[in-house]
Design a protein around this motif. Structure first.
Motif, PDB file in Angstrom:
ATOM      1  N   ASP A   1       0.798  -1.224   0.000  1.00  0.00           N
ATOM      2  CA  ASP A   1       0.000   0.000   0.000  1.00  0.00           C
ATOM      3  C   ASP A   1       0.835   1.280   0.000  1.00  0.00           C
ATOM      4  OD1 ASP A   1       0.905  -0.225   2.588  1.00  0.00           O
ATOM      5  OD2 ASP A   1      -1.059   0.052   3.527  1.00  0.00           O
ATOM      6  N   GLU A   2       2.146   1.164  -0.104  1.00  0.00           N
ATOM      7  CA  GLU A   2       2.936   2.372  -0.253  1.00  0.00           C
ATOM      8  C   GLU A   2       3.323   2.541  -1.720  1.00  0.00           C
ATOM      9  OE1 GLU A   2       6.439   2.090   2.229  1.00  0.00           O
ATOM     10  OE2 GLU A   2       7.567   1.026   0.711  1.00  0.00           O
ATOM     11  N   ARG A   3       3.554   3.771  -2.108  1.00  0.00           N
ATOM     12  CA  ARG A   3       3.934   3.984  -3.500  1.00  0.00           C
ATOM     13  C   ARG A   3       5.392   3.579  -3.687  1.00  0.00           C
ATOM     14  NH1 ARG A   3       6.667   8.707  -3.955  1.00  0.00           N
ATOM     15  NH2 ARG A   3       6.486  10.172  -2.252  1.00  0.00           N
ATOM     16  N   VAL A   4       5.774   3.365  -4.921  1.00  0.00           N
ATOM     17  CA  VAL A   4       7.145   2.996  -5.235  1.00  0.00           C
ATOM     18  C   VAL A   4       8.056   4.091  -4.690  1.00  0.00           C
ATOM     19  CG1 VAL A   4       8.776   2.584  -7.104  1.00  0.00           C
ATOM     20  CG2 VAL A   4       6.474   1.634  -7.233  1.00  0.00           C
ATOM     21  N   GLU A   5       9.076   3.683  -3.916  1.00  0.00           N
ATOM     22  CA  GLU A   5       9.882   4.654  -3.173  1.00  0.00           C
ATOM     23  C   GLU A   5      10.836   5.456  -4.054  1.00  0.00           C
ATOM     24  OE1 GLU A   5      12.644   4.789   0.822  1.00  0.00           O
ATOM     25  OE2 GLU A   5      11.438   3.028   0.426  1.00  0.00           O
ATOM     26  N   ILE A   6      11.481   4.812  -5.021  1.00  0.00           N
ATOM     27  CA  ILE A   6      12.458   5.497  -5.863  1.00  0.00           C
ATOM     28  C   ILE A   6      12.342   4.990  -7.294  1.00  0.00           C
ATOM     29  CG2 ILE A   6      14.124   5.800  -3.986  1.00  0.00           C
ATOM     30  CD1 ILE A   6      15.729   3.467  -5.377  1.00  0.00           C
ATOM     31  N   ASP A   7      12.917   5.740  -8.191  1.00  0.00           N
ATOM     32  CA  ASP A   7      13.071   5.251  -9.565  1.00  0.00           C
ATOM     33  C   ASP A   7      14.436   4.553  -9.623  1.00  0.00           C
ATOM     34  OD1 ASP A   7      13.338   4.737 -12.242  1.00  0.00           O
ATOM     35  OD2 ASP A   7      13.142   6.822 -12.892  1.00  0.00           O
ATOM     36  N   ILE A   8      14.414   3.248  -9.603  1.00  0.00           N
ATOM     37  CA  ILE A   8      15.644   2.451  -9.513  1.00  0.00           C
ATOM     38  C   ILE A   8      16.606   2.769 -10.653  1.00  0.00           C
ATOM     39  CG2 ILE A   8      14.774   0.417 -10.736  1.00  0.00           C
ATOM     40  CD1 ILE A   8      16.899   0.207  -7.578  1.00  0.00           C
TER      41      ILE A   8
END
Length: 158
Positions: free
Chosen positions: A147-154
């Motif tokens: 339920d959290e959004r993607v933290e970083i753009d890998i």
């Protein structure tokens, strides 16, 4: 074709987030841990089984065994595939395991690693491996829980 719902890199393998939160979110009925060390260690297997609801099956296979047997999975098996490192995930992909999406949830910090997200630290080999996975068309995300959004753009870090 095996019904792999998601593949996750988590150096803790099965714990509360994996055994309950992700399983419920995905609707998985099987957690397959692909890890050479744990496949040979019944004590670790038993500890991990303790956090998994009874209705969910678990399997602990080596990387090679996973590659050999994954295509024999029954259609009714909704598989959540968990491995310890991106290198293990790449071995699975190169071995023919049909992984389309890779969730990176936890990679502990240690000497020589750079922290790129709250729970993810990588070294040069990890970056090279993740780049290779991306080049193979695998969607890679960093996210602890569903339920959290993607933290970083890998892609910015590899």
């Amino acid at each position: 074709m095996p019904n792999i719902l998601l593949t996750r890199v988590d150096n803790r393998l099965i714990h509360g987030q994996v055994g309950v939160t992700w399983v419920n979110h995905l609707g998985a009925n099987l957690i397959l841990v692909a890890n050479d060390e744990v496949a040979a260690d019944p004590v670790q297997q038993n500890l991990m089984d303790m956090v998994v609801p009874d209705a969910i099956q678990t399997r602990f296979f080596s990387i090679d065994k996973t590659i050999k047997v994954i295509h024999k999975a029954a259609d009714r098996q909704k598989i959540f595939l968990v491995c310890r490192t991106p290198q293990d995930a790449l071995r699975l992909v190169k071995g023919g395991v049909p992984i389309k999406e890779l969730n990176i949830g936890n990679m502990h910090f240690s000497e020589g690693k750079e922290q790129i997200a709250s729970t993810v630290s990588v070294d040069e080999d990890d970056k090279k491996t993740i780049r290779e996975l991306l080049d193979l068309g695998i969607k890679v995300e960093v996210r602890r829980v569903p339920d959290e959004r993607v933290e970083i753009d890998i892609k910015k870090f590899v």
